[in-house]
Design an enzyme around this catalytic site. Structure first.
Site, mmCIF file in Angstrom:
data_model
loop_
_atom_site.group_PDB
_atom_site.id
_atom_site.type_symbol
_atom_site.label_atom_id
_atom_site.label_comp_id
_atom_site.label_asym_id
_atom_site.label_seq_id
_atom_site.Cartn_x
_atom_site.Cartn_y
_atom_site.Cartn_z
ATOM 1 N N TYR A 42 5.151 -8.469 8.800
ATOM 2 C CA TYR A 42 4.815 -7.055 8.911
ATOM 3 C C TYR A 42 4.877 -6.601 10.366
ATOM 4 C CZ TYR A 42 2.558 -7.658 4.312
ATOM 5 O OH TYR A 42 2.289 -7.937 2.996
ATOM 6 N N ARG A 101 -4.565 -4.297 6.681
ATOM 7 C CA ARG A 101 -5.629 -3.311 6.937
ATOM 8 C C ARG A 101 -6.929 -4.004 7.343
ATOM 9 N NH1 ARG A 101 -7.148 -0.591 2.239
ATOM 10 N NH2 ARG A 101 -5.832 -1.856 0.890
ATOM 11 N N ASP A 120 0.818 -1.212 0.000
ATOM 12 C CA ASP A 120 0.000 0.000 0.000
ATOM 13 C C ASP A 120 0.856 1.268 0.000
ATOM 14 O OD1 ASP A 120 -2.379 -1.438 0.070
ATOM 15 O OD2 ASP A 120 -2.537 -1.375 2.252
ATOM 16 N N ASP A 142 -7.107 2.530 6.998
ATOM 17 C CA ASP A 142 -5.803 3.144 7.275
ATOM 18 C C ASP A 142 -5.977 4.659 7.205
ATOM 19 O OD1 ASP A 142 -5.931 3.752 4.566
ATOM 20 O OD2 ASP A 142 -4.186 2.551 3.996
#
Length: 235
Positions: free
Chosen positions: A75, A182, A47, A89
């Site tokens: 992550y 997300r 992203d 987000d």
């Protein structure tokens, strides 16, 4: 380096850059270096508001994209509890708020345990998923209905690494292909009887490629520009 025969470049993607923008930049740099066009592709979208590992494949190495996309990813993320956004987000503003006074650290740890293993996840409407040939994010931006189905994903590890209640936590996630962090933030918020969205996301590993071993975009630019130009660019 033989970019035409195929190389894999591990780049630490800058904040606000798209994965496609990163590909375009490196393709242009390599085209200038080689004096001819070259294929460049990425092995997994990241992203724009995330940073971290993006693998770029050049030349014949683009045939390895599917293989690399299937690798395990890691992550680190920061979640704000008690508020949601349409994109889960910071790309969009807060659209709803929820109570957080009832959330304890033990409740957070218990909620995270529910997401380990094989689970079903509905992708975000603001994503690159395709619906009858249309990108979901383009439909969402037009205000159209985005009927996304749940997909089976795998989360190998999920760990609480920071807890600043009542409204912020940090997590580390090791997961398989197709996982949206997300969407995981959205689901964690719901599991806590509240809401949540990402305020920071960093991909720290793709397979054996770790972020500490990546080049920044500036470093990659300087490195490519410093390489001696090929003396023979004929096909």
């Amino acid at each position: 380096m033989d970019f035409l025969e195929g190389e894999i470049l591990a780049i630490d993607k800058p904040y606000e850059w798209t994965s496609f923008g990163l590909v375009a930049k490196v393709r242009w740099l390599l085209t200038q270096h080689l004096g001819r066009k070259i294929k460049v592709g990425h092995a997994g979208t990241l992203d724009p508001l995330a940073t971290g590992v993006v693998l770029l494949c050049t030349g014949k190495a683009t045939k390895r994209i599917d293989e690399l996309q299937a690798q395990t990813k890691e992550y680190t993320a920061t979640l704000r509890l008690g508020a949601t956004t349409p994109s889960f987000d910071l790309e969009h503003g807060i659209d709803a708020t929820y109570p957080t006074a009832h959330i304890t650290e033990e409740a957070v740890r218990e909620a995270l345990r529910r997401f380990e293993g094989n689970i079903e996840q509905v992708p975000p409407a603001f994503s690159a998923c395709k619906i009858e040939g249309k990108r979901a994010y383009k439909m969402a931006r037009k205000g159209e209905d985005v009927p996304l189905r749940a997909k089976l994903i795998r989360i190998d590890e999920i760990e609480l690494t920071g807890c600043r209640l009542p409204d912020e936590i940090d997590i580390r996630v090791v997961c398989g292909k197709g996982t949206y962090i997300r969407a995981l933030a959205r689901d964690i918020g719901q599991a806590l009887g509240s809401g949540a969205h990402l305020t920071a996301l960093r991909r720290t590993r793709v397979g054996e490629y770790r972020v500490e071993d990546c080049m920044t975009l500036d470093e990659a630019t300087q490195w490519i520009e410093s390489l001696p130009r090929p003396t023979d660019t004929t096909t």
